[in-house]
Design a protein around this motif. Structure first.
Motif, mmCIF file in Angstrom:
data_model
loop_
_atom_site.group_PDB
_atom_site.id
_atom_site.type_symbol
_atom_site.label_atom_id
_atom_site.label_comp_id
_atom_site.label_asym_id
_atom_site.label_seq_id
_atom_site.Cartn_x
_atom_site.Cartn_y
_atom_site.Cartn_z
ATOM 1 N N GLN A 339 0.830 -1.213 0.000
ATOM 2 C CA GLN A 339 0.000 0.000 0.000
ATOM 3 C C GLN A 339 0.866 1.265 0.000
ATOM 4 O OE1 GLN A 339 -3.223 0.114 2.836
ATOM 5 N NE2 GLN A 339 -3.632 -2.077 2.597
ATOM 6 N N ALA A 340 1.982 1.232 0.758
ATOM 7 C CA ALA A 340 2.886 2.397 0.772
ATOM 8 C C ALA A 340 3.472 2.626 -0.623
ATOM 9 C CB ALA A 340 3.999 2.170 1.795
ATOM 10 N N ALA A 341 3.836 1.534 -1.298
ATOM 11 C CA ALA A 341 4.369 1.660 -2.664
ATOM 12 C C ALA A 341 3.315 2.260 -3.592
ATOM 13 C CB ALA A 341 4.813 0.283 -3.164
ATOM 14 N N PHE A 342 2.068 1.817 -3.474
ATOM 15 C CA PHE A 342 0.984 2.350 -4.295
ATOM 16 C C PHE A 342 0.771 3.842 -4.023
ATOM 17 C CE2 PHE A 342 -3.530 3.519 -4.484
ATOM 18 C CZ PHE A 342 -3.803 3.286 -5.824
ATOM 19 N N LEU A 343 0.786 4.234 -2.739
ATOM 20 C CA LEU A 343 0.551 5.639 -2.384
ATOM 21 C C LEU A 343 1.697 6.546 -2.807
ATOM 22 C CD1 LEU A 343 -1.090 5.231 1.152
ATOM 23 C CD2 LEU A 343 -2.202 5.991 -0.966
ATOM 24 N N ARG A 344 2.886 5.995 -2.991
ATOM 25 C CA ARG A 344 4.003 6.817 -3.509
ATOM 26 C C ARG A 344 3.658 7.353 -4.896
ATOM 27 N NH1 ARG A 344 8.464 8.979 -1.395
ATOM 28 N NH2 ARG A 344 9.722 8.310 -3.209
ATOM 29 N N LYS A 345 2.900 6.595 -5.646
ATOM 30 C CA LYS A 345 2.516 7.005 -6.998
ATOM 31 C C LYS A 345 1.135 7.668 -7.027
ATOM 32 C CE LYS A 345 6.285 5.208 -8.735
ATOM 33 N NZ LYS A 345 7.363 6.094 -9.244
ATOM 34 N N HIS A 346 0.268 7.277 -6.094
ATOM 35 C CA HIS A 346 -1.114 7.798 -6.088
ATOM 36 C C HIS A 346 -1.497 8.279 -4.688
ATOM 37 C CE1 HIS A 346 -1.661 6.071 -10.097
ATOM 38 N NE2 HIS A 346 -1.156 4.930 -9.631
ATOM 39 N N PRO A 347 -0.850 9.330 -4.187
ATOM 40 C CA PRO A 347 -1.151 9.812 -2.835
ATOM 41 C C PRO A 347 -2.576 10.334 -2.680
ATOM 42 C CG PRO A 347 0.267 11.372 -3.991
ATOM 43 C CD PRO A 347 0.200 10.143 -4.839
ATOM 44 N N GLU A 348 -3.229 10.662 -3.777
ATOM 45 C CA GLU A 348 -4.604 11.208 -3.711
ATOM 46 C C GLU A 348 -5.623 10.141 -3.286
ATOM 47 O OE1 GLU A 348 -3.945 9.707 -7.903
ATOM 48 O OE2 GLU A 348 -2.816 10.803 -6.369
ATOM 49 N N HIS A 349 -5.245 8.854 -3.350
ATOM 50 C CA HIS A 349 -6.170 7.781 -3.005
ATOM 51 C C HIS A 349 -5.979 7.282 -1.557
ATOM 52 C CE1 HIS A 349 -7.619 7.704 -7.011
ATOM 53 N NE2 HIS A 349 -6.556 7.127 -7.568
ATOM 54 N N VAL A 350 -5.429 8.119 -0.699
ATOM 55 C CA VAL A 350 -5.101 7.669 0.648
ATOM 56 C C VAL A 350 -6.355 7.319 1.467
ATOM 57 C CG1 VAL A 350 -5.096 9.977 1.682
ATOM 58 C CG2 VAL A 350 -3.683 8.163 2.693
ATOM 59 N N LEU A 351 -7.502 7.926 1.188
ATOM 60 C CA LEU A 351 -8.709 7.674 1.978
ATOM 61 C C LEU A 351 -9.399 6.363 1.602
ATOM 62 C CD1 LEU A 351 -10.259 11.259 2.249
ATOM 63 C CD2 LEU A 351 -8.751 10.058 3.844
ATOM 64 N N ASP A 352 -9.008 5.766 0.494
ATOM 65 C CA ASP A 352 -9.526 4.443 0.142
ATOM 66 C C ASP A 352 -8.405 3.610 -0.487
ATOM 67 O OD1 ASP A 352 -9.352 5.976 -2.093
ATOM 68 O OD2 ASP A 352 -11.387 5.585 -2.813
ATOM 69 N N THR A 353 -7.288 3.616 0.211
ATOM 70 C CA THR A 353 -6.066 2.978 -0.300
ATOM 71 C C THR A 353 -6.267 1.509 -0.626
ATOM 72 O OG1 THR A 353 -4.766 4.445 1.104
ATOM 73 C CG2 THR A 353 -3.633 2.537 0.182
ATOM 74 N N PHE A 354 -6.876 0.769 0.272
ATOM 75 C CA PHE A 354 -6.944 -0.682 0.090
ATOM 76 C C PHE A 354 -7.639 -1.059 -1.207
ATOM 77 C CE2 PHE A 354 -9.059 -4.776 0.574
ATOM 78 C CZ PHE A 354 -7.985 -5.579 0.890
ATOM 79 N N TYR A 355 -8.827 -0.535 -1.430
ATOM 80 C CA TYR A 355 -9.593 -0.947 -2.614
ATOM 81 C C TYR A 355 -9.026 -0.345 -3.905
ATOM 82 C CZ TYR A 355 -12.996 -3.069 0.478
ATOM 83 O OH TYR A 355 -13.600 -3.884 1.412
ATOM 84 N N TRP A 364 -13.605 -7.804 -7.201
ATOM 85 C CA TRP A 364 -14.778 -8.438 -6.598
ATOM 86 C C TRP A 364 -14.416 -9.639 -5.728
ATOM 87 C CZ3 TRP A 364 -19.035 -6.050 -5.847
ATOM 88 C CH2 TRP A 364 -19.464 -5.051 -6.720
ATOM 89 N N PRO A 365 -13.508 -10.521 -6.159
ATOM 90 C CA PRO A 365 -13.110 -11.603 -5.237
ATOM 91 C C PRO A 365 -12.508 -11.062 -3.936
ATOM 92 C CG PRO A 365 -12.383 -12.087 -7.460
ATOM 93 C CD PRO A 365 -12.884 -10.680 -7.486
ATOM 94 N N THR A 366 -11.692 -10.001 -4.069
ATOM 95 C CA THR A 366 -11.066 -9.426 -2.877
ATOM 96 C C THR A 366 -12.109 -8.785 -1.960
ATOM 97 O OG1 THR A 366 -9.033 -8.993 -4.120
ATOM 98 C CG2 THR A 366 -9.303 -7.847 -2.023
#
Length: 789
Positions: A339-355, A364-366
Motif C-alpha cells: 500500500q505504501a508503494a501504491f501511495l508513492r505514486k497515487h497519494p490522492e487515493h489515501v482515503l480508500d487505499t486498500f480498494y 470483486w473476489p477481494t
C-alpha cells in the motif's frame, strides 16, 4: 480427623484464650489439588498444528483486517509529502514487531495461568504467589499445592520476598492490582464492542467503489445487518466457528500478501528502505505535532493484539507463535508495504487505499473475501470477552451469567448468551450512530493502548515476584514497551472528544458494576465468617430445637469452606426439620484454571459420625464447567460413599497404628487422602525458616495388603452406603440462602447507596442461584435472611 470445636480466624487457625488450637484440615485441604497439568500443556505437535490452523480464524480476525483502514486513519487530512510514507511505514512495521510479536507472542503469552490468558489470568497468577485477593479464603498452605506451580522462595531471592511482603501488607496495593485487572477487563470488553463496528464498516465501504450511488447511511445499515448475523452464530462455539473461518482468513492472508507483493514490484520497491528506523525520526522532525497526532491512526495496525492473550485458553502458546510468525506477520507486512508503494505514486487515493490498490480483475473476489474477513474480525474480541468475563465471574468480580461450554475437546471455549446479546446490540448502535470509521478508530485506540499499559504493569509484577528475572531485563522491558505505549495513548487521548470518550464511558460503567459486585461479595464473606457455626454450636442447636429428620437428601449451599453458614441456624429456628442426609456444599473456585475431577470433592463429618450431616467442598478452577444439578448430585453422592468407606478404614488403621506405637496418628497436623488403592498419611514437619511453611512427609499404607476392616465394619459401611442411596432416590432438595444484603444503620451514605441500591439492582437483574447451578425450580428451597454489613 481434626474436629472443629472453636471459632476460626480468617487464616483457618482456631484461637481460644490466646492459645493456638488445631485447625480443621478441610480448610487447608480445600486448596490441595493434584499436579496434573491442563491438557493444553501436554499437546503433541499434530494437535498444535491443528490449533494453529484454528486460531488463524479466531484470534487474528482483528489485526489482519487493519490494512483496510490504517493509512486512512493516519493521513485523515491527506498526504502533504510522499516521503512521509517512509516514516509511517517504518512506524507500522516496528510497532508490529515490538508490540504484538516480541512483547506478546514471545513474552506475555508465557505468563499464562496454566494455559489461560488475559488480564484476570495475570491477576489470578499473582494471587497464587502473594495474598493480594480481597476475599479472605487463602492460607499459608497454598504454597504447598503442587499444581499451583509455586517455588519455595529461598534466601538469596530477597527481591521476590520483598515484593511478596509489600503486596500482602499493603491494602492499597491489593486494591490497585484489583482495579487494574478490572479496568483491563473492561477495556477488552469495550474492544469487543468496537472491533465488529470498525471492521465491518471498513470492508463494506468498498461497495462504493463500484456502486458510488450508495450513501454512507446505507453502508451503515448493510453493516448492521451483517453484524446481526455474526452475533447470531456465536452460539455454535469457537471450535466450529474457528474451523469455518480459518480457511477464509488463510485465503485473506494470501490475498493481501499477494496484492502487497504485486504493488511493491509494480510501483516502488524503494519503500523497503522503511526498515531503516531513521525515517521515523525524519517524519517527526518534518511534521512535529501533526506526526504525534497521526499515531492515533498508525496504532490501528496492532489492534486485536490483546485477543491473542485473552483467547489463549482456546488454543496454546506454540500454536499462536507458529501462526503469527509464519502466516500473519509476513502477509500483513507485505500488505502495508504494498500500500505504501501504491501511495508513492497515487497519494490522492489515501482515503480508500486498500480498494484502489487492488488490481482490476481481483476487485470483486477481494471485496467478498474482505467482507468475510471483517465479519470474522469481531470473533477475536468476542471470544476474548467471553473468556475474560467467565474468569472474572468465577473470581467473584462479575454478576452471575450463563456460561455455555461449546466444545467437549477444548475446555476453554465458552459462549455467554447475555454478553453476546449486549455486545451485539451495542455494536449495531455504534455502527448506525457513527457511520464512519474515523471516530470509532479514535475510541478503538484508547482501548488497545490502555489494556497494553495495564498488561505491562502486571507483567512487571510477574517478572519480579514469579519469574524472578534479572532487574537488568526488567528495566529495558519497562522502558521500551512502556515508552511506546505511553506515547501512543497520549496521541489517542488528544482526540477524546472525537469518539475517544466512548470506551471511557463503557469501561467506567463496567468498572463500577464489577467493583460494586466484588465489594459486597467480600463484605458478605466476612459477615458469614464472623457468624460462623462450629460443631459445638451445631450440637447445642440440634439439642435445643429437638431437630427431627425427614426423608431425602438435602444440599445446603454456602460459600464458606470453614464452618457452617449462619443460614442453617436461621432455618432450624423457623423449621426444626432436616433431611435424613444433609450436606453443606461449598463451591470453591481456586486461583487456577482447572481441578481434576477425581479431586473435585472433599468431605468432613458435621456434629458427629452418626449424624449423617457432612460438609463438602466442591473445588473448581475458574475455567472449569459447573455440572447440571443431576450430574452434580450423582458425582457428589458417589464421592460421599467413597469417603464413608475410607473413613472407616482410616479409623481402624489409626487404632492399629496406635497399638503398634509406630506413629502418632492423633497428631493435629496429620491428614489423610487416597489415590487408587493407597491411603496416604501426610504429617507436617518443621517449617522452613525462609517461608514459614511446613514441608510434608508422606507415608503410604496399601488398602489391599491389610485385612484390618472386620466383617461388622464392612456390613456397617454397606448399610450406610445403601441408606444414602435410598435417600437419594427419595429425592434431593437444594437449599439456597436468599440473603438480602443491607448496609448497617451506621454506614456512610455512599456505602448505603452502593449496597442497598446498586448491588440490589445488579442482583435482581442477573441470574439467581438456582439458575447459576442449573437447579430445577421444583427442587429449590430458599431461606430468606438479612445480612447487615
Amino acid at each position: 480427623m481434626a474436629l472443629e470445636t472453636d471459632r476460626q480466624d480468617p487464616s483457618g487457625t482456631k484461637i481460644v484464650g490466646g492459645t493456638l488450637k488445631r485447625h480443621d484440615s478441610l480448610y487447608g485441604d480445600a486448596e490441595k489439588v493434584s499436579s496434573a497439568l491442563h491438557n493444553v500443556s501436554q499437546d503433541n505437535w499434530f494437535r498444535t498444528l491443528r490449533l494453529a490452523f484454528q486460531c488463524i480464524g479466531v484470534i487474528y480476525g482483528d489485526i489482519d483486517t487493519s490494512p483496510l483502514y490504517v493509512y486512512q486513519g493516519t493521513f485523515s487530512s491527506g498526504i502533504s509529502n510522499v516521503d512521509d510514507l517512509y516514516g509511517v511505514l517504518s512506524i507500522i512495521l516496528y510497532s508490529i514487531i515490538l508490540l504484538p510479536m516480541i512483547k506478546y507472542v514471545f513474552i506475555v503469552l508465557y505468563a499464562n495461568d496454566n494455559g489461560d490468558g488475559g488480564t484476570f489470568a495475570l491477576y489470578s497468577l499473582i494471587s497464587r504467589y502473594a495474598k493480594v485477593s480481597l476475599i479472605p479464603n487463602q492460607q499459608a498452605e497454598d504454597a504447598m499445592v503442587s499444581s499451583y506451580g509455586l517455588d519455595t522462595v529461598s534466601a538469596p531471592m530477597r527481591r521476590a520476598q520483598w515484593m511478596k511482603k509489600s503486596l500482602e501488607s499493603s491494602k492499597l496495593a491489593k486494591v490497585a492490582i484489583f482495579l487494574l485487572s478490572v479496568l483491563g477487563t473492561s477495556m477488552v470488553i469495550s474492544d469487543g464492542v468496537l472491533t465488529p463496528a470498525i471492521s465491518v464498516l471498513s470492508a463494506v465501504s468498498g461497495l462504493q467503489e463500484k456502486a458510488p450511488q450508495l450513501k454512507q447511511d446505507q453502508i451503515a445499515w448493510i453493516s448492521a445487518g451483517i453484524l446481526v448475523v455474526l452475533f447470531s452464530v456465536q452460539r455454535f462455539g469457537t471450535d466450529k466457528v474457528g474451523y469455518s473461518f480459518a480457511p477464509i482468513i488463510l485465503l485473506w492472508f494470501l490475498c493481501i500478501g499477494g496484492i502487497g507483493f504485486y504493488n511493491l514490484i509494480k510501483y516502488d520497491v524503494g519503500v523497503l528502505r522503511a526498515f531503516y528506523p531513521k525515517y521515523i525520526v525524519d517524519y517527526f522532525k518534518r511534521n512535529g505535532k501533526d506526526a504525534w497526532i497521526s499515531l492515533g491512526g498508525t496504532l490501528l495496525c496492532f489492534t486485536g493484539t490483546e485477543a491473542m492473550f485473552a483467547d489463549l485458553g482456546h488454543f496454546n502458546v506454540r500454536a499462536v507463535q507458529l501462526s503469527f510468525s509464519f502466516v500473519l506477520f509476513p502477509a500483513v507486512s507485505l500488505a502495508y508495504i504494498g500500500q505504501a508503494a501504491f501511495l508513492r505514486k497515487h497519494p490522492e487515493h489515501v482515503l480508500d487505499t486498500f480498494y484502489k490498490s487492488i488490481p482490476g480483475p481481483l476487485f470483486w473476489p477481494t471485496l467478498i473475501i474482505a467482507v468475510s474477513a471483517a465479519i470474522i474480525a469481531s470473533q477475536a474480541m468476542i471470544s476474548g470477552a467471553f473468556s475474560i468475563i467467565q474468569q472474572s465471574q468465577t473470581l467473584g468480580c462479575f454478576p452471575r451469567v450463563k456460561v455455555i461450554h461449546t466444545s467437549k475437546l477444548y475446555e476453554g471455549q465458552v459462549y455467554i448468551p447475555e454478553v453476546n446479546f449486549v455486545i451485539g446490540l451495542l455494536c449495531v448502535i455504534i455502527t448506525l450512530g457513527f457511520q464512519t470509521t474515523n471516530d470509532i478508530g479514535n475510541a478503538y485506540g484508547i482501548c488497545v493502548t490502555a489494556v497494553m499499559i495495564i498488561t505491562t504493569i502486571l507483567m512487571v509484577i510477574v517478572m519480579l515476584l514469579i519469574w524472578r528475572v534479572s532487574i537488568w531485563l526488567i528495566i529495558p522491558f519497562c522502558l521500551v514497551f512502556g515508552f511506546i505505549e505511553l506515547v501512543y495513548i497520549s496521541s489517542v487521548l488528544y482526540k477524546f472528544k472525537e469518539g475517544g470518550y466512548l470506551p471511557i464511558v463503557v469501561a467506567t460503567l463496567l468498572v463500577i458494576m464489577m467493583g460494586v459486585w466484588h465489594y459486597v461479595h467480600v463484605k458478605k464473606y466476612w459477615y458469614e465468617l464472623e457468624h460462623i457455626v462450629t460443631n459445638e454450636d451445631m450440637r447445642q442447636l440440634i439439642q435445643t430445637h429437638d431437630v427431627k429428620r425427614i426423608s431425602g437428601v438435602g444440599f445446603l449451599y454456602t460459600e464458606l469452606v470453614q464452618g457452617i453458614s449462619p443460614i442453617f441456624p436461621h432455618l432450624i429456628e423457623k423449621i426444626p426439620f432436616v433431611h435424613s442426609v444433609l450436606i453443606f456444599v461449598s463451591i470453591k473456585h481456586l486461583p487456577i484454571p482447572h481441578v481434576e475431577i477425581s479431586e473435585r470433592f472433599l468431605f468432613r463429618n458435621v456434629e458427629s459420625k452418626t449424624s449423617r450431616m457432612f460438609r463438602c467442598v466442591a473445588r473448581y478452577g475458574y475455567s472449569d464447567k459447573l455440572e447440571g444439578a443431576k450430574e452434580f448430585a450423582a458425582s457428589l453422592i458417589e464421592g460421599l460413599q467413597s469417603y464413608i468407606e475410607e473413613g472407616h478404614f482410616i479409623t481402624d488403621m489409626q487404632i492399629q497404628e496406635t497399638e503398634d506405637q509406630t506413629t502418632s496418628i492423633a497428631d493435629s497436623n496429620t491428614r489423610y487422602h487416597k489415590a487408587g488403592s493407597t491411603v496416604y498419611i501426610e504429617e507436617a514437619l518443621t517449617g522452613s525458616e525462609t517461608t514459614g511453611l511446613t514441608q510434608p512427609r508422606i507415608s503410604s499404607y496399601s488398602a489391599h495388603s491389610s485385612a484390618r476392616i472386620s466383617e461388622e465394619q464392612s456390613r456397617t459401611i454397606a448399610e450406610e452406603k445403601q441408606f444414602i442411596q435410598r435417600e437419594l432416590q427419595k429425592g434431593v432438595v437444594y437449599i439456597l440462602g436468599e440473603t438480602e444484603i443491607k448496609a448497617g444503620p451506621e454506614s456512610s451514605f455512599v456505602k448505603k447507596v452502593v449496597v442497598n441500591y446498586m448491588y440490589s439492582f445488579l442482583r435482581k437483574n442477573f441470574r439467581q442461584g438456582e439458575k447459576a447451578f442449573a437447579i430445577p425450580r421444583q427442587q429449590v428451597l430458599k431461606v430468606g435472611m438479612v445480612y447487615e454489613i
